[in-house]
Design a protein around this motif. Structure first.
Motif, PDB file in Angstrom:
ATOM      1  N   VAL A  26       0.896  -1.146  -0.063  1.00  0.00           N
ATOM      2  CA  VAL A  26       0.008  -0.102  -0.125  1.00  0.00           C
ATOM      3  C   VAL A  26       0.862   1.228   0.018  1.00  0.00           C
ATOM      4  CG1 VAL A  26      -1.677   1.433   1.162  1.00  0.00           C
ATOM      5  CG2 VAL A  26      -1.983  -1.352   1.207  1.00  0.00           C
ATOM      6  N   ASP A  27       0.818   2.116  -1.282  1.00  0.00           N
ATOM      7  CA  ASP A  27       1.706   2.984  -1.441  1.00  0.00           C
ATOM      8  C   ASP A  27       3.375   2.524  -1.497  1.00  0.00           C
ATOM      9  OD1 ASP A  27      -0.359   4.823  -1.330  1.00  0.00           O
ATOM     10  OD2 ASP A  27      -0.180   5.368   0.824  1.00  0.00           O
ATOM     11  N   VAL A  28       3.944   3.504  -2.220  1.00  0.00           N
ATOM     12  CA  VAL A  28       5.399   3.625  -2.320  1.00  0.00           C
ATOM     13  C   VAL A  28       5.996   4.829  -2.578  1.00  0.00           C
ATOM     14  CG1 VAL A  28       7.285   2.559  -3.671  1.00  0.00           C
ATOM     15  CG2 VAL A  28       4.956   1.467  -3.959  1.00  0.00           C
ATOM     16  N   GLY A  29       6.060   5.455  -1.419  1.00  0.00           N
ATOM     17  CA  GLY A  29       6.258   6.821  -1.027  1.00  0.00           C
ATOM     18  C   GLY A  29       7.871   7.106  -0.890  1.00  0.00           C
ATOM     19  N   ILE A  30       8.467   6.075  -0.838  1.00  0.00           N
ATOM     20  CA  ILE A  30       9.982   6.011  -0.712  1.00  0.00           C
ATOM     21  C   ILE A  30      10.823   5.706  -1.785  1.00  0.00           C
ATOM     22  CG2 ILE A  30       9.892   5.762   1.807  1.00  0.00           C
ATOM     23  CD1 ILE A  30      10.316   2.906   1.583  1.00  0.00           C
ATOM     24  N   SER A  31      11.861   5.816  -2.044  1.00  0.00           N
ATOM     25  CA  SER A  31      12.674   5.389  -3.168  1.00  0.00           C
ATOM     26  C   SER A  31      12.567   4.052  -3.506  1.00  0.00           C
ATOM     27  CB  SER A  31      14.282   5.897  -3.196  1.00  0.00           C
ATOM     28  OG  SER A  31      14.874   4.857  -2.090  1.00  0.00           O
ATOM     29  N   GLY A  32      12.733   3.614  -4.752  1.00  0.00           N
ATOM     30  CA  GLY A  32      12.952   2.160  -5.213  1.00  0.00           C
ATOM     31  C   GLY A  32      13.746   1.520  -4.448  1.00  0.00           C
ATOM     32  N   LYS A  33      14.979   2.283  -4.193  1.00  0.00           N
ATOM     33  CA  LYS A  33      15.988   1.174  -3.482  1.00  0.00           C
ATOM     34  C   LYS A  33      15.677   0.979  -2.235  1.00  0.00           C
ATOM     35  CE  LYS A  33      20.860   1.915  -1.883  1.00  0.00           C
ATOM     36  NZ  LYS A  33      21.996   2.617  -1.938  1.00  0.00           N
ATOM     37  N   ARG A  34      14.971   2.150  -1.191  1.00  0.00           N
ATOM     38  CA  ARG A  34      14.652   1.842   0.155  1.00  0.00           C
ATOM     39  C   ARG A  34      13.615   0.661   0.160  1.00  0.00           C
ATOM     40  NH1 ARG A  34      12.926   6.628   3.413  1.00  0.00           N
ATOM     41  NH2 ARG A  34      12.431   4.918   4.956  1.00  0.00           N
ATOM     42  N   THR A  35      12.576   0.709  -0.944  1.00  0.00           N
ATOM     43  CA  THR A  35      11.478  -0.144  -0.870  1.00  0.00           C
ATOM     44  C   THR A  35      11.956  -1.725  -1.274  1.00  0.00           C
ATOM     45  OG1 THR A  35      10.123   1.584  -2.023  1.00  0.00           O
ATOM     46  CG2 THR A  35       9.279  -0.544  -2.160  1.00  0.00           C
ATOM     47  N   LYS A  36      12.948  -1.791  -2.044  1.00  0.00           N
ATOM     48  CA  LYS A  36      13.520  -2.982  -2.412  1.00  0.00           C
ATOM     49  C   LYS A  36      14.299  -3.583  -1.016  1.00  0.00           C
ATOM     50  CE  LYS A  36      16.805  -5.360  -5.520  1.00  0.00           C
ATOM     51  NZ  LYS A  36      17.874  -5.786  -4.575  1.00  0.00           N
ATOM     52  N   GLU A  37      14.995  -2.690  -0.527  1.00  0.00           N
ATOM     53  CA  GLU A  37      15.940  -3.160   0.926  1.00  0.00           C
ATOM     54  C   GLU A  37      14.668  -3.585   1.947  1.00  0.00           C
ATOM     55  OE1 GLU A  37      19.740  -0.409   0.251  1.00  0.00           O
ATOM     56  OE2 GLU A  37      18.212   0.358   1.631  1.00  0.00           O
ATOM     57  N   GLY A  38      13.493  -2.683   2.125  1.00  0.00           N
ATOM     58  CA  GLY A  38      12.701  -3.277   3.009  1.00  0.00           C
ATOM     59  C   GLY A  38      11.978  -4.305   2.779  1.00  0.00           C
ATOM     60  N   LEU A  39      11.790  -4.609   1.666  1.00  0.00           N
ATOM     61  CA  LEU A  39      11.022  -5.978   0.981  1.00  0.00           C
ATOM     62  C   LEU A  39      12.165  -7.186   1.540  1.00  0.00           C
ATOM     63  CD1 LEU A  39       9.047  -5.028  -2.128  1.00  0.00           C
ATOM     64  CD2 LEU A  39       8.103  -5.690   0.044  1.00  0.00           C
ATOM     65  N   GLU A  40      13.272  -6.906   0.911  1.00  0.00           N
ATOM     66  CA  GLU A  40      14.241  -7.972   1.499  1.00  0.00           C
ATOM     67  C   GLU A  40      14.511  -8.190   3.053  1.00  0.00           C
ATOM     68  OE1 GLU A  40      17.442  -6.409  -0.938  1.00  0.00           O
ATOM     69  OE2 GLU A  40      16.925  -7.518  -2.642  1.00  0.00           O
ATOM     70  N   LYS A  41      14.363  -7.249   3.840  1.00  0.00           N
ATOM     71  CA  LYS A  41      14.374  -7.494   5.012  1.00  0.00           C
ATOM     72  C   LYS A  41      13.182  -8.491   5.712  1.00  0.00           C
ATOM     73  CE  LYS A  41      16.713  -3.348   6.674  1.00  0.00           C
ATOM     74  NZ  LYS A  41      16.925  -2.171   7.569  1.00  0.00           N
ATOM     75  N   LEU A  42      12.107  -8.330   4.890  1.00  0.00           N
ATOM     76  CA  LEU A  42      11.135  -9.498   4.943  1.00  0.00           C
ATOM     77  C   LEU A  42      10.974 -10.507   4.234  1.00  0.00           C
ATOM     78  CD1 LEU A  42       8.147  -6.454   4.848  1.00  0.00           C
ATOM     79  CD2 LEU A  42       9.318  -7.243   6.969  1.00  0.00           C
ATOM     80  N   GLY A  43      12.098 -10.839   3.876  1.00  0.00           N
ATOM     81  CA  GLY A  43      12.230 -12.250   2.895  1.00  0.00           C
ATOM     82  C   GLY A  43      11.476 -12.004   1.726  1.00  0.00           C
ATOM     83  N   ILE A  44      11.332 -10.906   1.133  1.00  0.00           N
ATOM     84  CA  ILE A  44      10.350 -10.866  -0.144  1.00  0.00           C
ATOM     85  C   ILE A  44      11.143 -10.231  -1.348  1.00  0.00           C
ATOM     86  CG2 ILE A  44       8.261 -10.098  -1.266  1.00  0.00           C
ATOM     87  CD1 ILE A  44       7.205 -10.044   1.746  1.00  0.00           C
ATOM     88  N   LYS A  45      11.227 -10.710  -2.595  1.00  0.00           N
ATOM     89  CA  LYS A  45      11.660 -10.038  -3.595  1.00  0.00           C
ATOM     90  C   LYS A  45      10.761  -9.174  -4.252  1.00  0.00           C
ATOM     91  CE  LYS A  45      14.923 -14.043  -4.550  1.00  0.00           C
ATOM     92  NZ  LYS A  45      15.172 -15.099  -5.428  1.00  0.00           N
ATOM     93  N   PRO A  46      11.060  -7.999  -4.812  1.00  0.00           N
ATOM     94  CA  PRO A  46      10.176  -7.163  -5.427  1.00  0.00           C
ATOM     95  C   PRO A  46       9.499  -7.660  -6.549  1.00  0.00           C
ATOM     96  CG  PRO A  46      12.300  -5.982  -4.919  1.00  0.00           C
ATOM     97  CD  PRO A  46      12.397  -7.239  -4.579  1.00  0.00           C
ATOM     98  N   GLU A  47      10.120  -8.683  -7.307  1.00  0.00           N
ATOM     99  CA  GLU A  47       9.270  -9.317  -8.331  1.00  0.00           C
ATOM    100  C   GLU A  47       8.217 -10.157  -7.799  1.00  0.00           C
ATOM    101  OE1 GLU A  47      13.508 -11.246  -8.085  1.00  0.00           O
ATOM    102  OE2 GLU A  47      12.752  -9.203  -7.750  1.00  0.00           O
ATOM    103  N   GLU A  48       8.232 -10.604  -6.685  1.00  0.00           N
ATOM    104  CA  GLU A  48       7.125 -11.450  -6.105  1.00  0.00           C
ATOM    105  C   GLU A  48       5.704 -10.550  -5.755  1.00  0.00           C
ATOM    106  OE1 GLU A  48       9.577 -15.027  -3.753  1.00  0.00           O
ATOM    107  OE2 GLU A  48       9.810 -13.092  -2.773  1.00  0.00           O
ATOM    108  N   LEU A  49       6.062  -9.312  -5.929  1.00  0.00           N
ATOM    109  CA  LEU A  49       4.735  -8.435  -5.355  1.00  0.00           C
ATOM    110  C   LEU A  49       3.760  -8.928  -6.420  1.00  0.00           C
ATOM    111  CD1 LEU A  49       6.311  -5.097  -4.700  1.00  0.00           C
ATOM    112  CD2 LEU A  49       5.243  -6.570  -3.265  1.00  0.00           C
TER     113      LEU A  49
END
Length: 266
Positions: A26-49
């Motif tokens: 829900v929303d992507v109001g931060i940079s793509g890099k920060r979003t990717k890093e945040g997802l990876e901390k959750l064990g999720i790859k961006p391409e899995e969205l």
């Protein structure tokens, strides 16, 4: 179902919601890099969205949308007004038309095993919404950028098991703070943001036996403090004429810059 705030605040918002089979933002109001890093901390790859649901077109909600959507070809969901505003936004850049999926308020959309239901909110944007998301009998709400609320708001959010709810500003800090008068008036207005007090008062109308967790989000850096938001909301609950107390469920603060603790809905 689980929820996690990757970032929440006036400088950028990005919330993850998922199940074992489905992953959405829900929303992507931060940079793509920060979003990717945040997802990876959750064990999720961006391409899995499986989808990105946008509440409205303001910069702190779409800053990294174009980068993420284009790079990983992620479907984007929003109301007609929001999607039209994104199409015109230089911040989002050119996004393939096939990625846009139009929503109507109070009409559900299913993404694999998650059901997402947008609801109208009062905010100074083209056609803003909040989201209710369910997985079987589990239900959560993500409600920010809410200038005011009414009986419709309360009815939409009845029976939630978890809430991420705005506690944007302390009214006194806003009043004496450095913002110009027009901006103070906008924030405190009916199409602005919920104060700590109003957040607590709305929450008091939404408490139920199934409530498991409350997350306070979208805190202003200049006009609020995490401990102030926390204590003010707890006071409102304590003062309310209902059967619930602030200690009956955990109240958490969504971090502005760090990935917050994962909320697991039992």
């Amino acid at each position: 179902m689980r929820m996690c705030s990757i970032a929440s605040g006036s400088s950028g918002n990005c919330i993850y919601v998922g199940s074992d089979a489905t992953h959405i933002l829900v929303d992507v109001g931060i940079s793509g890099k920060r979003t990717k890093e945040g997802l990876e901390k959750l064990g999720i790859k961006p391409e899995e969205l499986d989808g990105i649901f946008i509440t409205h077109e303001h910069a702190d909600h779409i800053n990294g949308l174009g980068v993420i959507a284009r790079k990983y070809h992620i479907p984007i969901y929003g109301t007609k007004g929001t999607l039209d505003a994104i199409r015109c936004s230089s911040m989002a850049g050119k996004i393939e038309e096939c990625l846009f999926h139009e929503l109507e308020t109070d009409n559900k959309v299913t993404v694999k095993d998650l059901t997402v239901n947008p609801m109208k909110i009062s905010h100074d944007a083209a056609e803003p919404v909040a989201y209710r998301i369910s997985h079987g009998k589990q239900k959560l709400g993500i409600v920010t950028d809410l200038g005011c609320y009414n009986d419709y708001t309360v009815e939409c959010l009845r029976g939630m098991n978890a809430l991420l709810i705005e506690a944007n500003h302390d009214a006194n800090m806003l009043q004496v703070g450095p913002y110009p008068y027009y901006l103070k008036r906008r924030i405190a207005g009916d199409r602005g943001h919920l104060s700590n007090e109003l957040s607590g008062q709305l929450l008091c109308r939404l408490l139920n036996d199934g409530m498991q967790t409350v997350v306070l989000g979208h805190l202003s850096k200049e006009n609020n403090l995490p401990e102030l938001a926390y204590e003010t909301v707890r006071v409102e609950i304590a003062m309310a004429d209902n059967q619930y107390k602030a200690n009956d469920f955990p109240i958490r603060i969504a971090s502005r810059s760090e990935v917050s603790e994962i909320v697991e809905i039992a």
